[in-house]
Design an enzyme around this catalytic site. Structure first.
Site, PDB file in Angstrom:
ATOM      1  N   THR A 156      -4.433  -8.779 -38.289  1.00 47.81           N
ATOM      2  CA  THR A 156      -3.748  -9.635 -39.267  1.00 47.81           C
ATOM      3  C   THR A 156      -4.811 -10.471 -39.979  1.00 47.81           C
ATOM      4  O   THR A 156      -5.411 -10.023 -40.944  1.00 47.81           O
ATOM      5  CB  THR A 156      -2.671 -10.507 -38.605  1.00 47.81           C
ATOM      6  OG1 THR A 156      -3.241 -11.197 -37.483  1.00 47.81           O
ATOM      7  CG2 THR A 156      -1.507  -9.661 -38.140  1.00 47.81           C
ATOM      8  N   LYS A 182      -6.123  -7.740 -30.892  1.00 39.53           N
ATOM      9  CA  LYS A 182      -6.142  -8.457 -32.158  1.00 39.53           C
ATOM     10  C   LYS A 182      -5.857  -9.916 -31.875  1.00 39.53           C
ATOM     11  O   LYS A 182      -5.191 -10.262 -30.887  1.00 39.53           O
ATOM     12  CB  LYS A 182      -5.132  -7.890 -33.167  1.00 39.53           C
ATOM     13  CG  LYS A 182      -3.666  -8.009 -32.795  1.00 39.53           C
ATOM     14  CD  LYS A 182      -2.999  -9.350 -33.039  1.00 39.53           C
ATOM     15  CE  LYS A 182      -3.248  -9.847 -34.442  1.00 39.53           C
ATOM     16  NZ  LYS A 182      -2.624 -11.241 -34.571  1.00 39.53           N
ATOM     17  N   THR A 193      -1.305 -15.813 -30.168  1.00 38.79           N
ATOM     18  CA  THR A 193      -1.046 -14.757 -31.137  1.00 38.79           C
ATOM     19  C   THR A 193      -2.106 -13.693 -30.973  1.00 38.79           C
ATOM     20  O   THR A 193      -3.031 -13.590 -31.747  1.00 38.79           O
ATOM     21  CB  THR A 193      -1.063 -15.260 -32.582  1.00 38.79           C
ATOM     22  OG1 THR A 193      -0.045 -16.221 -32.718  1.00 38.79           O
ATOM     23  CG2 THR A 193      -0.754 -14.151 -33.556  1.00 38.79           C
ATOM     24  N   GLU A 279     -10.278 -17.884 -36.507  1.00 40.95           N
ATOM     25  CA  GLU A 279     -10.145 -18.350 -37.891  1.00 40.95           C
ATOM     26  C   GLU A 279     -11.094 -19.521 -38.158  1.00 40.95           C
ATOM     27  O   GLU A 279     -10.966 -20.590 -37.571  1.00 40.95           O
ATOM     28  CB  GLU A 279      -8.702 -18.748 -38.159  1.00 40.95           C
ATOM     29  CG  GLU A 279      -7.770 -17.552 -38.149  1.00 40.95           C
ATOM     30  CD  GLU A 279      -6.303 -17.907 -38.094  1.00 40.95           C
ATOM     31  OE1 GLU A 279      -5.485 -16.997 -38.317  1.00 40.95           O
ATOM     32  OE2 GLU A 279      -5.969 -19.069 -37.827  1.00 40.95           O
ATOM     33  N   ASN A 402      -5.105 -21.328 -42.612  1.00 40.13           N
ATOM     34  CA  ASN A 402      -3.738 -21.540 -42.139  1.00 40.13           C
ATOM     35  C   ASN A 402      -2.857 -22.298 -43.117  1.00 40.13           C
ATOM     36  O   ASN A 402      -1.637 -22.240 -43.023  1.00 40.13           O
ATOM     37  CB  ASN A 402      -3.773 -22.247 -40.778  1.00 40.13           C
ATOM     38  CG  ASN A 402      -4.123 -21.267 -39.676  1.00 40.13           C
ATOM     39  OD1 ASN A 402      -3.299 -20.482 -39.246  1.00 40.13           O
ATOM     40  ND2 ASN A 402      -5.387 -21.297 -39.249  1.00 40.13           N
TER      41      ASN A 402
END
Length: 407
Positions: A156, A182, A193, A279, A402
């Site tokens: 993602t 992932k 996640t 991230e 985000n």
């Protein structure tokens, strides 16, 4: 004891163990032809174990996989990205069931042998018709070299695909464990996640596989934190087909301990790759807590330090502010005696008996903070137990990514 080692099949990931094929294609969930549907399939059915999110809001694929796990046997895993199929009500569960049924038809196997995964935006209906139309083509496209495509198809916000494999000699035979994962945001202990799929050609009992996966998960995926959030879809599955030809691995044996070590090695590589690809991440830091009264207390201190926004921003700013570590220890809820605490950064002592070692030590640890990866060692001076957590810094880019995730 056998040791895990790199070997020629490492780059194949989930298809490195004997008898596994995989593939990844674009089915239309993502834009611009990006891969968004992955399939892993074994030549033989075998024991399967799973670990799932501890979030009370659970996505449809997790609910379905828990039901299928009651049969204790698996042969295929199908995963889409770009849509989490979470918070979608009965429609979402119908879509998950339809996905499993379509894969079962294409592979000519029982539906309960198919496990389903989804990742992406929460709350949007899965465009299941697009997915179902693509399943036959995906099944036909699986291959021994398809592990990398499968790893790409489950991404993602990940920048890089995550896959690896290791091999060790167990019970007289080479046994291989491969995996892909992932995840880059909403990462925290007790799953996040992230999706992790592990394959092995080991012959192993279902109970031994289940226990081994719990141990490996607790030493890897439950020891990473990017931002303190956990999600609705988190899943780790481990599928075995027994094609290594080893004598069956059972709990409490030397072979079991060797297999657990091999599984931990693979899961830790995947877990650390999630941290490194987090991230906006610029640093990955291991928080190692020792000399605790209990393992639970060591774990709580590590998690409090590793999830502190003040600590994480100091890591990003390369600010050697060790006082933030002391403050996090003190608010962890663990009874501590400050006069017993020691802290080192990258092997450089900074705190001894609860007091700082001065400006010269601070200058030395300032150099450590400029490194991309290092360890913070915390001694509580209270016992013999220890725990660890890999954490990351918190950067401007994390906020940017985000703030615009759905756009």
């Amino acid at each position: 004891m056998a040791t895990a080692k790199n070997f020629n099949g490492q780059s194949r990931g989930v298809t490195a163990p004997r008898g596994f094929r995989a593939g990844g294609i674009h089915c239309g969930i993502k834009k611009a032809g990006a891969l968004d549907l992955a399939l892993i399939v074994s030549e033989r059915s075998g024991p399967i174990a799973g670990v799932f999110t501890q979030n009370r809001v659970v996505a449809a694929p997790v609910l379905l996989d828990r039901l299928h796990l009651k049969h204790g046997i698996g042969r295929a895993i199908i995963v889409n990205s770009g849509n989490a199929n979470a918070c979608t009500g009965r429609q979402g569960m119908d879509a998950a069931r339809a996905t499993a049924a379509a894969a079962a038809r294409a592979l000519k196997i029982s539906t309960h042998e198919v496990f389903v995964g989804s990742t992406g935006v929460i709350g949007r209906a899965l465009p299941v018709d697009k997915l179902l139309r693509a399943v036959p083509s995906l099944a036909a496209a699986t291959s021994l070299g398809g592990g990398i495509l499968a790893a790409r198809a489950i991404m993602t916000t990940d920048v890089h695909p995550k896959y690896t494999a290791k091999q060790a000699r167990i019970n007289g035979r080479p046994v291989t464990v491969g995996g892909m994962a992932k995840g880059s945001g909403m990462i925290h202990p007790h799953m996040a996640t992230m999706l992790g799929y592990v394959t092995t050609d080991a012959a192993i009992t279902r109970s031994a596989l289940k226990k081994a996966l719990m141990v490996a998960t607790n030493e890897s995926f439950n020891c990473i934190s990017v931002d303190g959030d956990t999600s609705t879809n988190d899943t780790v599955l481990c599928l075995s087909n027994g094609m290594a030809g080893n004598s069956q691995i059972r709990e409490g044996t030397v072979g079991y301990r060797q297999f657990v070590r091999l599984l931990i090695d693979v899961c830790q590589i995947l877990a650390l790759s999630i941290c490194r690809d987090g991230e906006g991440v610029t640093k990955v830091v291991k928080i190692s807590v020792h000399e605790a009264k209990t393992a639970a207390q060591a774990r709580l201190v590590a998690q409090t330090i590793g999830t502190s926004n003040l600590v994480k921003t100091a890591l990003f700013g390369e600010d050697a502010n060790w006082g933030r570590i002391m403050a996090a220890i003190g608010r962890s809820g663990v009874p501590v005696d400050p006069s017993h605490i020691s802290i080192s950064f990258g092997g450089v002592p900074m705190v001894r008996k609860g007091a700082g070692l001065g400006l010269a030590a601070e200058r030395r640890i300032a150099k450590v903070f400029r490194q991309k990866e290092f360890t913070i060692d915390v001694g509580l001076g209270q016992g013999q137990h220890r725990s660890h957590l890999w954490t990351t810094d918190l950067s401007f880019d994390y906020v940017r990514i985000n703030a615009s995730y759905r756009s």
